[in-house]
Motif scaffolding. Structure first.
Motif, short mmCIF file in Angstrom:
data_model
loop_
_atom_site.label_atom_id
_atom_site.label_comp_id
_atom_site.label_asym_id
_atom_site.label_seq_id
_atom_site.Cartn_x
_atom_site.Cartn_y
_atom_site.Cartn_z
N PRO A 298 0.81 -1.23 0.00
CA PRO A 298 0.00 0.00 0.00
C PRO A 298 0.84 1.28 0.00
O PRO A 298 0.41 2.30 -0.52
CB PRO A 298 -0.82 -0.12 1.29
N LEU A 299 2.04 1.21 0.58
CA LEU A 299 2.88 2.42 0.58
C LEU A 299 3.41 2.70 -0.82
O LEU A 299 3.39 3.84 -1.28
CB LEU A 299 4.07 2.24 1.52
N ILE A 300 3.89 1.65 -1.51
CA ILE A 300 4.42 1.85 -2.87
C ILE A 300 3.33 2.37 -3.78
O ILE A 300 3.56 3.22 -4.63
CB ILE A 300 4.98 0.52 -3.44
N SER B 284 0.55 4.08 -2.99
CA SER B 284 -0.28 4.85 -2.07
C SER B 284 -1.37 5.66 -2.77
O SER B 284 -2.30 6.12 -2.14
CB SER B 284 0.58 5.78 -1.22
N ASP B 285 -1.22 5.85 -4.09
CA ASP B 285 -2.25 6.62 -4.79
C ASP B 285 -3.42 5.75 -5.25
O ASP B 285 -4.38 6.26 -5.81
CB ASP B 285 -1.63 7.34 -6.00
N ALA C 213 -5.11 0.56 -2.10
CA ALA C 213 -4.08 0.75 -1.07
C ALA C 213 -4.69 1.44 0.14
O ALA C 213 -4.44 1.07 1.29
CB ALA C 213 -2.92 1.57 -1.62
N ARG C 214 -5.52 2.45 -0.13
CA ARG C 214 -6.17 3.17 0.97
C ARG C 214 -7.12 2.24 1.72
O ARG C 214 -7.21 2.26 2.93
CB ARG C 214 -6.93 4.37 0.42
N THR D 78 -5.16 -0.25 3.92
CA THR D 78 -4.66 0.38 5.14
C THR D 78 -5.83 0.69 6.06
O THR D 78 -5.72 0.58 7.28
CB THR D 78 -3.90 1.68 4.80
N GLY E 145 -6.70 -0.37 9.99
CA GLY E 145 -6.92 0.66 11.00
C GLY E 145 -6.22 1.95 10.65
O GLY E 145 -6.85 2.98 10.52
N SER E 146 -4.92 1.88 10.48
CA SER E 146 -4.18 3.09 10.12
C SER E 146 -2.80 2.68 9.63
O SER E 146 -2.43 1.52 9.73
CB SER E 146 -4.03 4.00 11.34
N PHE E 147 -2.06 3.66 9.12
CA PHE E 147 -0.73 3.31 8.63
C PHE E 147 0.18 2.95 9.79
O PHE E 147 1.14 2.21 9.63
CB PHE E 147 -0.15 4.45 7.78
N LEU F 78 9.20 -5.17 -4.69
CA LEU F 78 8.33 -5.40 -5.83
C LEU F 78 8.82 -6.60 -6.64
O LEU F 78 8.03 -7.44 -7.09
CB LEU F 78 8.35 -4.15 -6.71
#
Lengths: 271, 427
Positions: free
Chosen positions: A33-35, A37-38, A42-43, A46, A50-52, A177
């Motif tokens: 999800p970080l890679i 993130s857009d 991914a959102r 996360t 719960g949260s990042f 990746l």
């Protein structure tokens, strides 16, 4: 009539591989999800966690697990090398070290794909299995090291300049990746999904392979064991039904999660 | 009735005398002394209709005309109103009935002209968007005096019951600006601005906290001379916005004026952000609201496109992109209102200040740590040479591995099928 079976992986290595799977899937699920993130997925992923911060915490828990797995594996190799003087680890048919034979095997294998020759007579570890192994080995070194750097940046900034973290983040992500993509496509295909093995090879869960299968797939190993008389020592009863079922469940789950993540990656890359 | 008549006459005479006596001294009446009350003392005949003459018919609040139109006036409300307190007569406003003796009067009356007394305010109104809209189309529903102030019940804006009392004003404007029909008829581009404002920090300060100092509609738009935001004379014209906001947020305005954006705006650069670009106009939030902070990053990126791209490549940018704000956003490093160029020693990212800026989040960070590039660009060989080559290497490594093994799998697949069929036949 029960088929005779031989042991391929001992229980220690199978449990270790289990932890490897668990931590690897966890790292992939919390890191991708970080890679990307857009991406909406991914959102959502996360968000589900719960949260990042939660994702980051799980990522570090899994990282610690995987580093431990790696350390245990290395110490096992070290013990076999130093205390048991098992130098067959370093060279020869029981070694993971790439050897000239792997190159000829690879060429022979491709020729066989194309119908230009006979199937190479593989031994205990094929060239693609060795590649899998070393890809993960290299990946653990690179991803592990860069990950630790990013985990404790202020501490490591005592030793390396700040721009190292720029490199570390890039390498950590790209290498991840590569690892995720490779394991979830190539390793799954070579090990489980190719027609001869489909839907899956449960050897990593049962640790056992039928004598028939060994002779068919790894004739060189079969012949070697037979000649040295080691075959009898490796003979085991067939895997218990519950163990096979457990392997099916774990394997199916892991492959499904992996392919789902690959789907997410492809969606992100192609859109 | 006659006694009341005389009482009214004397009281008017009394007020008129007082007005003449006090003419040289300061007056506590905030508007021009109405000229009408003095007249009865001077003009003899015919007598103007007194309020009670009017109220004889109109005194019932539920009174209706022949055509069914409501014509009632609540005498109590009028008495309490600012005009009632000044003892104005009905005919002071409904001036075309001044000389009427024959009642009932014709039903069609001239529109009340507030300019008779409030000349200055009406002149201001004439320059407003409301007046312009009315001039443009006859059927316009744009606000006139009575839409905001009321009619017979007009109160001073300091009166808590007044429609223009600061805490009531948003609801007053909302009667039109929150009404879908008016919004449609008036082609009001922003739509239901009343709802937007209600949820803003200013709206809540008014409605929930009852804060008299909180910005209401007129604080930013003015009252009588509200103009289009595209009009350079408008209080909310882009370039004027910092002054409007600064009328309350003086300290922030001083910072803004000193920063690169404020200076650029002062020079007439319309690309320079003004308050509303980041904070919005009607949906202003607390500065610690996550969604707003995330929107602001995007806002910075609308001009600083290259910077947001490189920011998104970093951990900070990835986490904020996921929707979390615990990591650095633009303003955490660059400041918000008083941003300075990197070369300016006052800048938070100037070489002399960068370590202390990093320390805001990384308390034990040192010089070496601050060599991290928060906008590293893997395509920029000059700025980040090692990163450039690392990225190139990784790219080819990935392409190579997936290329070779992808091809390997593609070749293996048909062979595998044949093999499987063979196995099946064999067994």
């Amino acid at each position: 009539m029960s088929t005779p079976y031989v042991r391929r992986f001992d229980s220690f290595d199978r449990v270790l591989h289990g932890f490897l799977m668990l931590s690897f899937l966890g790292l992939a699920a919390t890191g991708l999800p970080l890679i990307f993130s857009d991406q909406p997925w991914a959102r959502r992923m996360t968000g589900i966690l719960g949260s990042f911060e939660v994702a980051g915490w799980l990522h570090r828990v899994c990282a610690t697990m995987l580093i431990t797995v790696f350390a245990v594996h290395l110490s096992r190799l070290g013990r076999r090398l130093i205390f048991q003087r098992d130098f067959g680890l370093l060279w020869g048919p029981r070694s993971m070290v790439p050897q000239p034979r792997d190159l000829t095997d690879a060429v022979g294998h491709v020729k066989w794909f194309l119908g230009l020759g006979a199937r190479p007579r593989f031994d205990r570890y094929t060239y693609w299995e060795k590649f899998d192994y070393w890809a993960v080995f290299w990946g653990m070194g690179i991803i592990g090291a860069s990950g630790l750097l990013l985990w404790f940046p202020v501490f490591f900034a005592n030793v390396v300049p700040g721009w190292f973290f720029n490199i570390a983040l890039l390498v950590h992500g790209e290498e991840a990746l590569l690892a995720v993509g490779f394991i979830f496509t190539m390793h799954f295909f070579n090990g489980h999904l190719r027609p001869e093995k489909f839907p899956m090879d449960r050897v990593i869960f049962t640790g056992r392979v039928s004598l028939e299968e060994l002779e068919e797939e790894r004739p060189s190993e079969y012949a070697r064991l037979k000649a040295s008389g080691g075959l009898a020592a490796l003979q085991v009863p067939p895997p218990e039904r519950w163990l096979v079922r457990l392997g099916t469940v774990i394997g199916t789950t892991a492959v499904s999660i992996g392919l789902l993540l690959v789907g997410f990656i492809l969606y992100a890359v192609l859109t | 009735m006659r006694i009341k008549h005389w009482l009214a006459f004397f009281s008017v005479l009394f007020v008129a005398t007082l007005t003449f006596v006090a003419a040289k001294g300061p007056t506590n009446i905030p508007m021009k002394a109405p000229p009408a009350p003095s007249r009865p003392a001077v003009v003899k005949a015919p007598p103007e209709p007194a309020n009670d003459d009017c109220l004889a018919c109109h005194g019932d609040p539920d009174a209706k005309s022949d055509t069914g139109r409501r014509i009632g006036v609540d005498p109590a409300k009028f008495t309490e109103s600012v005009h009632g307190a000044l003892d104005l007569k009905c005919v002071d406003c409904h001036a075309d009935l001044k000389k009427t003796t024959d009642f009932p009067h014709p039903s069609k009356l001239a529109k009340v002209n507030c300019a008779g007394c409030h000349q200055e305010k009406v002149a201001e109104y004439d320059r407003s968007i409301h007046a312009a809209a009315r001039r443009q189309s006859a059927g316009s529903v744009a606000a006139t005096c009575v839409d905001c102030h009321g009619t017979h019940d007009i109160r001073q804006k300091t009166d808590p019951k007044s429609l223009t009392y600061p805490l009531n004003l948003p609801a007053t404007c909302g009667r039109c600006h929150g009404d879908p029909d008016v919004i449609k008829q008036g082609h009001i581009q922003i739509g239901n601005v009343s709802d937007l404002y209600k949820d803003s920090i200013h709206g809540k300060a008014v409605s929930k906290s009852g804060l008299m100092v909180a910005a209401n509609c007129t604080s930013c738009h003015g009252s009588h001379d509200i103009r289009k935001k595209s009009d350079p004379d408008s209080r909310v014209f882009r370039r004027n916005i910092p002054n409007v906001c600064g009328s309350c947020h003086e300290g922030i305005k001083a910072q803004y004026d000193n920063g690169v954006h404020g200076i650029a705006n002062g020079r007439g650069n319309d690309k320079a952000p003004v308050c509303a670009d980041c904070h919005t106009a009607h949906q202003i939030q607390r500065a610690d609201v996550a969604s707003w902070r995330l929107d602001t990053i995007r806002e910075c990126g609308t001009c600083h496109a290259d910077k947001i791209t490189t920011y998104r490549d970093t951990f900070h940018g990835q986490v904020t992109s996921l929707g979390f704000v615990r990591v650095a956003a633009c303003s955490d490093c660059h400041g918000a209102h008083d941003i300075h160029g990197k070369a300016d020693p006052r800048s938070t990212v100037a070489p002399g200040n960068i370590v202390s800026t990093c320390r805001k989040c990384h308390p034990t960070a040192g010089e070496n740590f601050a060599k991290y590039d928060p906008h590293a660009d893997k395509h920029d060989k000059a700025r980040n040479p090692v990163l450039f080559y690392a990225a190139g290497f990784m790219k080819w490594l990935l392409l190579g591995v997936f290329g070779v093994f992808g091809l390997h799998a593609v070749l293996w697949l048909p062979r595998g099928f044949r093999e499987r069929r063979g196995q099946a036949k064999h067994s």
